[in-house]
Scaffold this motif. Structure first.
Motif, PDB file in Angstrom:
ATOM      1  N   LYS A   2       0.846  -1.199   0.000  1.00 17.51           N
ATOM      2  CA  LYS A   2       0.000   0.000   0.000  1.00 17.51           C
ATOM      3  C   LYS A   2       0.886   1.257   0.000  1.00 17.51           C
ATOM      4  N   LEU A   3       0.215   2.384  -0.214  1.00 17.84           N
ATOM      5  CA  LEU A   3       0.939   3.658  -0.316  1.00 17.84           C
ATOM      6  C   LEU A   3       1.568   4.086   1.004  1.00 17.84           C
ATOM      7  N   THR A  60     -19.041   3.995  11.469  1.00 18.57           N
ATOM      8  CA  THR A  60     -20.408   4.070  10.940  1.00 18.57           C
ATOM      9  C   THR A  60     -20.365   4.182   9.415  1.00 18.57           C
ATOM     10  N   PHE A  61     -19.332   4.856   8.921  1.00 19.57           N
ATOM     11  CA  PHE A  61     -19.272   5.146   7.489  1.00 19.57           C
ATOM     12  C   PHE A  61     -18.411   4.138   6.728  1.00 19.57           C
ATOM     13  N   LEU A  62     -17.399   3.622   7.404  1.00 20.11           N
ATOM     14  CA  LEU A  62     -16.510   2.652   6.739  1.00 20.11           C
ATOM     15  C   LEU A  62     -16.148   1.610   7.799  1.00 20.11           C
ATOM     16  N   GLU A  63     -16.681   0.418   7.605  1.00 14.98           N
ATOM     17  CA  GLU A  63     -16.574  -0.633   8.627  1.00 14.98           C
ATOM     18  C   GLU A  63     -15.135  -0.892   9.066  1.00 14.98           C
ATOM     19  N   ASN A  64     -14.246  -0.912   8.093  1.00 18.92           N
ATOM     20  CA  ASN A  64     -12.853  -1.238   8.398  1.00 18.92           C
ATOM     21  C   ASN A  64     -11.989   0.029   8.500  1.00 18.92           C
ATOM     22  N   ALA A  65     -12.586   1.083   9.054  1.00 14.61           N
ATOM     23  CA  ALA A  65     -11.862   2.367   9.136  1.00 14.61           C
ATOM     24  C   ALA A  65     -10.594   2.230   9.972  1.00 14.61           C
ATOM     25  N   LYS A  66      -9.487   2.761   9.435  1.00 16.61           N
ATOM     26  CA  LYS A  66      -8.207   2.655  10.174  1.00 16.61           C
ATOM     27  C   LYS A  66      -7.625   4.048  10.458  1.00 16.61           C
ATOM     28  N   ASN A 117      -4.823   2.419  -5.675  1.00 18.40           N
ATOM     29  CA  ASN A 117      -3.729   1.812  -4.906  1.00 18.40           C
ATOM     30  C   ASN A 117      -4.257   0.951  -3.752  1.00 18.40           C
ATOM     31  N   GLY A 118      -5.507   0.498  -3.918  1.00 24.27           N
ATOM     32  CA  GLY A 118      -6.050  -0.504  -2.989  1.00 24.27           C
ATOM     33  C   GLY A 118      -6.545   0.053  -1.663  1.00 24.27           C
ATOM     34  N   ILE A 119      -6.777   1.366  -1.602  1.00 22.54           N
ATOM     35  CA  ILE A 119      -7.264   1.948  -0.334  1.00 22.54           C
ATOM     36  C   ILE A 119      -8.712   2.406  -0.513  1.00 22.54           C
ATOM     37  N   LYS A 120      -9.587   1.832   0.305  1.00 26.66           N
ATOM     38  CA  LYS A 120     -10.992   2.266   0.271  1.00 26.66           C
ATOM     39  C   LYS A 120     -11.102   3.571   1.040  1.00 26.66           C
ATOM     40  N   SER A 121     -11.954   4.483   0.541  1.00 25.83           N
ATOM     41  CA  SER A 121     -12.074   5.770   1.234  1.00 25.83           C
ATOM     42  C   SER A 121     -13.528   6.227   1.236  1.00 25.83           C
ATOM     43  N   LYS A 122     -13.842   7.084   2.209  1.00 27.39           N
ATOM     44  CA  LYS A 122     -15.203   7.620   2.334  1.00 27.39           C
ATOM     45  C   LYS A 122     -15.110   9.028   2.909  1.00 27.39           C
ATOM     46  N   PRO A 123     -15.553  10.044   2.168  1.00 24.64           N
ATOM     47  CA  PRO A 123     -15.587  11.390   2.753  1.00 24.64           C
ATOM     48  C   PRO A 123     -16.983  11.680   3.297  1.00 24.64           C
ATOM     49  N   PRO A 163     -12.697  15.708   5.966  1.00 18.07           N
ATOM     50  CA  PRO A 163     -12.140  14.431   6.436  1.00 18.07           C
ATOM     51  C   PRO A 163     -12.464  13.295   5.464  1.00 18.07           C
ATOM     52  N   ILE A 164     -11.500  12.406   5.276  1.00 15.58           N
ATOM     53  CA  ILE A 164     -11.690  11.250   4.393  1.00 15.58           C
ATOM     54  C   ILE A 164     -11.291  10.004   5.199  1.00 15.58           C
ATOM     55  N   ILE A 165     -12.255   9.136   5.442  1.00 13.83           N
ATOM     56  CA  ILE A 165     -11.946   7.922   6.211  1.00 13.83           C
ATOM     57  C   ILE A 165     -11.347   6.895   5.257  1.00 13.83           C
ATOM     58  N   VAL A 166     -10.295   6.216   5.703  1.00 16.67           N
ATOM     59  CA  VAL A 166      -9.671   5.195   4.839  1.00 16.67           C
ATOM     60  C   VAL A 166      -9.483   3.894   5.618  1.00 16.67           C
ATOM     61  N   ASP A 167      -9.383   2.808   4.856  1.00 13.29           N
ATOM     62  CA  ASP A 167      -9.222   1.498   5.509  1.00 13.29           C
ATOM     63  C   ASP A 167      -7.750   1.076   5.572  1.00 13.29           C
ATOM     64  N   HIS A 168      -6.862   2.052   5.552  1.00 20.50           N
ATOM     65  CA  HIS A 168      -5.433   1.762   5.640  1.00 20.50           C
ATOM     66  C   HIS A 168      -4.847   2.619   6.759  1.00 20.50           C
ATOM     67  N   GLU A 169      -3.973   2.015   7.538  1.00 20.49           N
ATOM     68  CA  GLU A 169      -3.452   2.766   8.685  1.00 20.49           C
ATOM     69  C   GLU A 169      -2.235   3.604   8.302  1.00 20.49           C
ATOM     70  N   PHE A 170      -2.341   4.900   8.590  1.00 14.45           N
ATOM     71  CA  PHE A 170      -1.212   5.818   8.414  1.00 14.45           C
ATOM     72  C   PHE A 170      -0.835   6.346   9.796  1.00 14.45           C
ATOM     73  N   SER A 171       0.420   6.668  10.010  1.00 21.64           N
ATOM     74  CA  SER A 171       0.806   7.188  11.327  1.00 21.64           C
ATOM     75  C   SER A 171       0.142   8.554  11.525  1.00 21.64           C
ATOM     76  N   PRO A 172      -0.472   8.733  12.699  1.00 16.61           N
ATOM     77  CA  PRO A 172      -1.197  10.005  12.915  1.00 16.61           C
ATOM     78  C   PRO A 172      -0.242  11.165  13.188  1.00 16.61           C
ATOM     79  N   ASP A 173      -0.684  12.370  12.811  1.00 13.91           N
ATOM     80  CA  ASP A 173       0.078  13.580  13.139  1.00 13.91           C
ATOM     81  C   ASP A 173      -0.264  14.015  14.565  1.00 13.91           C
ATOM     82  N   GLU A 174       0.567  14.886  15.089  1.00 14.90           N
ATOM     83  CA  GLU A 174       0.363  15.368  16.466  1.00 14.90           C
ATOM     84  C   GLU A 174      -0.887  16.246  16.537  1.00 14.90           C
ATOM     85  N   PRO A 175      -1.865  15.887  17.362  1.00 17.22           N
ATOM     86  CA  PRO A 175      -3.096  16.705  17.426  1.00 17.22           C
ATOM     87  C   PRO A 175      -2.833  18.117  17.948  1.00 17.22           C
TER      88      PRO A 175
END
Ligand code: SF4
Ligand code: SF4
Length: 375
Positions: A2-3, A60-66, A117-123, A163-175
């Motif tokens: 994945k990307l 709620t919007f993407l079952e496998n949200a990561k 690139n194989g990533i499901k997304s939902k805005p 916001p765009i929910i994706v089913d691939h895990e990316f390292s989060p930025d500092e809130p």
């Protein structure tokens, strides 16, 4: 394979998105607590069928949200026509969610890249978009509840987080979930809110907000609110206009937004006051679409109130015509109120003529308008 995060960031900039951050797909528990504790204030959203409570859980919007990717778009990069500023919220003047000729194609291109690139997304529409952006480290809050970018539009609130929910895990930025207002600001936004909707830092009563009242009110607003609603026809920018955090951006001389300038001619107050359904659907709804065509009375009523608050006697013949031609008693009532607010001999004579032709609440409004002119 994945990307990588870097590849996603590069692609976002390549398609013309302006800022991007990443956060987890954890629930927005603080938002849920606010909604739960203020159920009465937000009851209308449930009645309208908006899943705002469910929207606090990305799954709620993407079952496998990561993860959630958040992109931020400045919507005030160019100047808006002066005739539209102060009447129509800036974020709606160039809203392309229906016309799809500005931000939407860039977003679609970005989502397609993720998909290829194989990533499901939902805005999703009903997720806390400002909180998502702050959780992704892209900016802070103002006490007016708006999101202020860390980077765009000179760190102002004239930005739209998506916001765009994706089913691939990316390292989060500092809130950066914090209020970034300077200590010296004496809560100018709260003082400036005409209806008192913004009643304390970061607390709003949505049902008193002019934005809510112009898009969703089911009846004519009570007389004590009509003056406060001023010239606003659709939305309200007042608590952002007065904010010192926005002044650096607003002080510039910007080139004119040609897309908005091209539609300006359709948004003159007399044209909107007399528009029929076909005009609305062709010229207004594609840009400002929270009111369905069946509720066109709400636009007519808002315009009549705005005209009344203009205090411009040039509009009196238009109000007289709208009273005579419009069959909706909420619109007639507001036309009568507006005539009373503008005053003068022509308005008085017209109102006296309307007295015998009307009944019920319309007649009551006509009587009060006549009294107002007499006093
Ligand atoms: S948008 Fe207008 S009415 Fe709503 S909180 Fe801000 S100033 Fe008040
Ligand atoms: S007006 Fe002042 S208190 Fe309100 S958001 Fe701006 S800086 Fe913060």
């Amino acid at each position: 394979m994945k990307l990588s995060k870097e590849q996603v960031i590069d692609q976002a900039y390549k398609v013309g998105l302006m800022d991007i951050g990443f956060t987890t797909a954890e629930k927005f528990t603080s938002q849920k607590e606010i909604l739960d504790s203020r159920r009465e204030s937000y009851e209308w959203t449930y009645k309208a069928g908006w899943p705002v409570l469910e929207g606090t859980d990305p799954k709620t919007f993407l079952e496998n949200a990561k993860s959630i990717i958040v992109v931020v778009e400045p919507y005030f990069s160019e100047a808006f026509p002066p005739s539209m500023v102060g009447k129509f919220g800036r974020c709606y003047q160039d809203d392309d969610r229906i016309t799809k000729d500005n931000l939407v194609p860039r977003l679609i291109s970005f989502l397609k890249y993720l998909g290829a690139n194989g990533i499901k997304s939902k805005p999703p529409f009903h997720m806390p978009h400002r909180l998502s952006a702050a959780r992704a480290g892209l900016g802070t809050f103002g006490k007016n509840n708006f999101f202020y970018s860390n980077k765009l539009a000179r760190k102002s609130s004239w930005v739209l987080p998506v916001p765009i929910i994706v089913d691939h895990e990316f390292s989060p930025d500092e809130p950066t979930i914090e209020v970034g207002c300077p200590k010296w600001c004496k809560n100018a936004c709260i003082a400036a809110c005409p209806t008192g909707a913004l009643n304390s830092p970061n607390k709003i009563e949505p049902r008193k907000c002019i934005s809510f009242l112009t898009y969703y009110s089911e009846d004519i607003p009570p007389p004590e609110v009509r003056e406060q609603m001023g010239m606003w026809v659709y939305g309200c920018d007042r608590c952002q206009d007065v904010c010192p955090r926005n002044q650096s951006w607003m002080a510039q001389e910007l080139p004119v937004n040609e897309r908005v300038a091209a539609k300006e001619k359709h948004f003159s107050l007399p044209k909107l006051l007399h528009m029929d359904r076909q005009y609305y659907e062709s010229n207004v709804f594609p840009h400002m679409f929270y009111t369905p065509a069946e509720d066109l009375w709400r636009w007519h009523m808002n315009v009549a109130r705005s005209i009344g608050n203009s205090l411009d006697s040039e509009y009196v013949p238009d109000l007289i015509r709208a009273f005579q031609e419009n069959g909706d008693e909420r619109v007639k009532s507001m036309c009568a109120w507006a005539l009373g607010r503008i005053g003068g001999e022509q308005a008085k004579v017209a109102l006296e003529g309307f007295l015998g032709q009307s009944e019920g609440r319309v007649q009551e409004e006509v009587k009060q308008a006549i009294e107002k002119i007499a006093n």
